[in-house]
Design a protein around this motif. Structure first.
Motif, PDB file in Angstrom:
ATOM      1  N   LYS A 268      72.526  49.402  39.293  1.00  0.00           N
ATOM      2  CA  LYS A 268      71.173  49.571  39.476  1.00  0.00           C
ATOM      3  C   LYS A 268      70.920  50.940  40.359  1.00  0.00           C
ATOM      4  O   LYS A 268      70.001  51.772  39.916  1.00  0.00           O
ATOM      5  CB  LYS A 268      70.602  48.534  40.579  1.00  0.00           C
ATOM      6  CG  LYS A 268      69.013  48.355  40.809  1.00  0.00           C
ATOM      7  CD  LYS A 268      68.420  48.398  39.637  1.00  0.00           C
ATOM      8  CE  LYS A 268      67.236  48.202  39.941  1.00  0.00           C
ATOM      9  NZ  LYS A 268      66.161  47.802  38.763  1.00  0.00           N
ATOM     10  N   SER A 271      71.811  53.704  37.382  1.00  0.00           N
ATOM     11  CA  SER A 271      71.150  53.776  35.973  1.00  0.00           C
ATOM     12  C   SER A 271      69.832  53.445  36.103  1.00  0.00           C
ATOM     13  O   SER A 271      68.893  53.555  35.247  1.00  0.00           O
ATOM     14  CB  SER A 271      72.048  53.065  34.998  1.00  0.00           C
ATOM     15  OG  SER A 271      72.029  51.606  35.242  1.00  0.00           O
ATOM     16  N   GLY A 272      69.356  52.334  37.053  1.00  0.00           N
ATOM     17  CA  GLY A 272      68.363  51.923  36.990  1.00  0.00           C
ATOM     18  C   GLY A 272      68.097  50.700  36.241  1.00  0.00           C
ATOM     19  O   GLY A 272      67.021  50.028  36.194  1.00  0.00           O
ATOM     20  N   ASN A 274      68.698  46.774  34.701  1.00  0.00           N
ATOM     21  CA  ASN A 274      68.543  45.365  35.345  1.00  0.00           C
ATOM     22  C   ASN A 274      69.918  44.811  35.213  1.00  0.00           C
ATOM     23  O   ASN A 274      70.430  44.585  34.193  1.00  0.00           O
ATOM     24  CB  ASN A 274      67.723  44.538  34.423  1.00  0.00           C
ATOM     25  CG  ASN A 274      67.571  43.079  35.418  1.00  0.00           C
ATOM     26  OD1 ASN A 274      68.357  43.011  36.056  1.00  0.00           O
ATOM     27  ND2 ASN A 274      66.153  42.403  34.901  1.00  0.00           N
TER      28      ASN A 274
END
Length: 458
Positions: A268, A271-272, A274
Motif C-alpha cells: 500500500k 504502490s497504492g 489494494n
C-alpha cells in the motif's frame, strides 16, 4: 400477436467448482487421510496381504507406493516447466524493452525490495521470539548431530552467476545463470534488427504454449496436492511437534504476521494498490507452494498469477519473479530468527543486543550470498549460529518439525515474490491496474476444455 411461451432454462444452481476450492478440498482430504493412516499404522502393527505368494504391506503400498509415485510425478511435472518458462519468458520480456537501461532499474529495485523485506522478516522474528521466549525452561536432548555445509563467499556467488555453459546451467536448473544468459540473449535479439524481430515472434508463440501447459498442470493440482499431503501427514511425528509446540506455533504466527500485515503495508505504501486483492489472488500459488514446499516448483504458477491475475507485464514479471524464487527468503529468515533465539535459550546462552543485530545483518546478507545453493535454509542458519557462537548442533533439535514449517514459509515467499513484482511493475508503469482490480482476471484462462481439441482437429 401472441407472446411466446418459450421460457429460458434456469441457471445451474451448482456452477463448476473453482480451481482454488478444488485444490483446498484436495489438501484437506489429503491431510485427513494421512493423519488417519498415521494413527492406524502406528506401533500397534500393520495390515498385510499376499499377492502371488508375496506379502505386501498396506501402509507401504499406499504411502511408499501409490502416494509416493503420484506425488513425485506431480512435482517433477512442475519442475519440468521451470527452466523453459523462465528462459522463454525472460527472453521475451528483455527483447520487448526499448530501453536496455531499464533492466538496471528493474534489478536494483527488485534486489533492494527483496533485501528490505528479508530484514523486516528476521527483525519481526527476533522481536517476537525474545517476547515469547520459546526455549526457556526446556530440557531437550538429542543424539542427532548436524554438520553444516560450508557456504560460498559472496564473491564466489557473483562469479558463479556467469554461466560457462548455458546448456549445463539449464540442465542443472541454476536459476541465476539462466537469468543472466536469458537477459544477454534478449538484449542481443533487440540489437539484431529484423532477425531479432523474427526470433521474438517465435519466442512469443513459445511463451503462449508454455503458459497453456502450465494451465493443464494446474487443473491436475487437486490430485497432486492430495497425495502430497496424504504422504506427508502419514509420516509426521506428532510427538516431536508436541515437544516443540511453542517454537512451532511462534514461527507460524510470525509467518502469518509477515504475510498478512507486513506485505499489505509495504504494498500500500509503495504502490497504492489494494493489498486485499493481492492476497485473494495469491490463493492458488500459495496452496501450490504449501503443498510442494518449493519456490522453484511453484514458479510456473507464480508467474501465471503475476501476469494473468495481477496484471504485471511480462517484461517485469519475467525478471522479478524468477529472481525472487532464488534470493527472496523471508520465510526462511523468520525461521532463522526464531530458531536462533530458541537455540540460545535451550543452551542457556545470553546474547547481547549487538549479537541480535549481527543475526539480522547476517541473515539478510546471506539470503543473497547463498542464492541458488542447495539446502540454503539450513546453510544460512548455520552461518547465523556460528556468527554469534551458538552450537550448530542445535539445528538437530528443530529438524523434526522443519518440514511442516517449510511448507508455510514457501507460501509466504511466493506471496512476497508477487508483491515485489507488483510494486516494481507499478513504479515502471508496467502493471495493468484494470487487470489487478478485476477479481475475475485470469480465471477463464485456468479452464481447460478438451472438447476444443476435437473441434480444432476436425
Amino acid at each position: 400477436m401472441t407472446k411466446s411461451n418459450h421460457v429460458s432454462p434456469p441457471k445451474s444452481a451448482n456452477p463448476k467448482m473453482g480451481l482454488t476450492a478444488r485444490i483446498f478440498i484436495g489438501m484437506i482430504a489429503g491431510i485427513v487421510i494421512g493423519a488417519l493412516l498415521n494413527r492406524l499404522f502406528d506401533d500397534s502393527g500393520d495390515f498385510s496381504f499376499s499377492v502371488l505368494g508375496i506379502q505386501v504391506s498396506t501402509y507401504a503400498l499406499l504411502v511408499d507406493g501409490i502416494f509416493n509415485v503420484i506425488g513425485s510425478i506431480f512435482i517433477a511435472s512442475l519442475k519440468m516447466l521451470v527452466v523453459p518458462l523462465v528462459f522463454v519468458s525472460l527472453v521475451c520480456g528483455t527483447s520487448s524493452l526499448s530501453d536496455p537501461s531499464k533492466l538496471g532499474r528493474l534489478g536494483g529495485k527488485s534486489i533492494l525490495l527483496y533485501i528490505g523485506t528479508t530484514a523486516i522478516a528476521i527483525s519481526l522474528a527476533v522481536g517476537f521470539a525474545l517476547l515469547v521466549a520459546p526455549g526457556e525452561g526446556l530440557n531437550l536432548e538429542t543424539n542427532a548431530t548436524y554438520v553444516a555445509k560450508e557456504a560460498p563467499s559472496l564473491g564466489q556467488v557473483i562469479i558463479n552467476m556467469m554461466p560457462t555453459n548455458p546448456i549445463n546451467a539449464m540442465a542443472q536448473g541454476n536459476m541465476l545463470q539462466i537469468i543472466v544468459f536469458a537477459v544477454l540473449f534478449g538484449i542481443a535479439m533487440t540489437m539484431t534488427g529484423a532477425t531479432g524481430k523474427r526470433l521474438t515472434a517465435v519466442f512469443d508463440d513459445l511463451s503462449v504454449v508454455i503458459m497453456k501447459l502450465v494451465t493443464i498442470l494446474m487443473n491436475l493440482a487437486p490430485y497432486g496436492v492430495f497425495v502430497l499431503m496424504a504422504k506427508l501427514f502419514s509420516t509426521v511425528d506428532f510427538d516431536t511437534i508436541k515437544s516443540l509446540i511453542k517454537y512451532f506455533a511462534l514461527v507460524m504466527f510470525v509467518l502469518g504476521v509477515h504475510a498478512f500485515v507486513s506485505y499489505p503495508i509495504i504494498l500500500k505504501l509503495l504502490s497504492g494498490l489494494n493489498p486485499l486483492i493481492l492476497l485473494r489472488k495469491m490463493r492458488d500459488a500459495a496452496l501450490f507452494a504449501f503443498s510442494t514446499s518449493s519456490s522453484s516448483a511453484t514458479l510456473p504458477i507464480t508467474m501465471e498469477t503475476a501476469t494473468k491475475k495481477l496484471g504485471v507485464k511480462s517484461s517485469v514479471a519475467s525478471f522479478t519473479v524468477p529472481l525472487g524464487s532464488t534470493i527472496n527468503m523471508d520465510g526462511t529468515a523468520i525461521m532463522q530468527g526464531v530458531a536462533t533465539v530458541f537455540i540460545a535459550q535451550v543452551y542457556a546462552v545470553d546474547l547481547s543486543l549487538s549479537d541480535y543485530m549481527m543475526v539480522i545483518l547476517t541473515a539478510t546478507l546471506a539470503s543473497v550470498g547463498t542464492a541458488g545453493v542447495p539446502g540454503v535454509g539450513l546453510i544460512m542458519l548455520a552461518m547465523v549460529l556460528q556468527q554469534v557462537n551458538l552450537p550448530v548442533e542445535g539445528i538437530a533439535l528443530i529438524i523434526g518439525v522443519d518440514r511442516l514449517l517449510d511448507m508455510t514459509r514457501t507460501a509466504v515467499n511466493v506471496t512476497g515474490d508477487c508483491m515485489v513484482a507488483c510494486i516494481v511493475g507499478k513504479s515502471e508503469n508496467e502493471l495493468d491496474t484494470h487487470t489487478y482490480n478485476d477479481l475475475e482476471a485470469g480465471l477463464k484462462e485456468e479452464e481447460v476444455h478438451l472438447e476444443d481439441i476435437n473441434k480444432k482437429s476436425n
